[in-house]
Design an enzyme around this catalytic site. Structure first.
Site, mmCIF file in Angstrom:
data_model
loop_
_atom_site.group_PDB
_atom_site.id
_atom_site.type_symbol
_atom_site.label_atom_id
_atom_site.label_comp_id
_atom_site.label_asym_id
_atom_site.label_seq_id
_atom_site.Cartn_x
_atom_site.Cartn_y
_atom_site.Cartn_z
ATOM 1 N N TRP A 1 0.827 -1.201 0.000
ATOM 2 C CA TRP A 1 0.000 0.000 0.000
ATOM 3 C C TRP A 1 0.870 1.263 0.000
ATOM 4 O O TRP A 1 0.519 2.270 -0.612
ATOM 5 C CB TRP A 1 -0.922 0.004 1.219
ATOM 6 N N HIS A 2 2.014 1.206 0.649
ATOM 7 C CA HIS A 2 2.906 2.370 0.699
ATOM 8 C C HIS A 2 3.558 2.673 -0.636
ATOM 9 O O HIS A 2 3.941 3.812 -0.893
ATOM 10 C CB HIS A 2 3.988 2.180 1.767
ATOM 11 N N GLY A 3 3.719 1.675 -1.476
ATOM 12 C CA GLY A 3 4.317 1.918 -2.781
ATOM 13 C C GLY A 3 4.538 0.635 -3.550
ATOM 14 O O GLY A 3 4.714 -0.431 -2.960
#
Length: 85
Positions: free
Chosen positions: A17-19
């Site tokens: 989700w962060h990248g």
């Protein structure tokens, strides 16, 4: 076993989700594993009624050191950079 599996899956998904980069996936995977290990030992000590202040302090210190070490993956620009540091 369900708790440990869920921690690993949740943190791996959180990393994605962060990248969209392998570094975030590795960060999530390693954090999930570290928290699973911590949860295992905490539950074991609770069951045996052996939660002394020294045990809790060492547990916290080990988790904090692993958190800081795993953070290298979160802030690195690529996987090669993270593995070289």
């Amino acid at each position: 076993l369900i708790l440990y599996r869920n921690l690993i899956i949740t943190f791996s998904l959180g990393g994605i989700w962060h990248g969209a980069n392998l570094t975030f996936l590795f960060w999530g995977l390693f954090m999930g594993i570290a928290l699973s290990i911590e949860a295992f030992f905490s539950q074991k000590e609770k069951a045996e009624q052996t939660r002394s202040w020294l045990s809790r302090s060492l547990n916290f210190t080990a988790l904090w050191i692993s958190y800081l070490s795993i953070g290298i993956f979160f802030f690195s620009p690529n996987i090669n950079w993270a593995l070289d540091t």
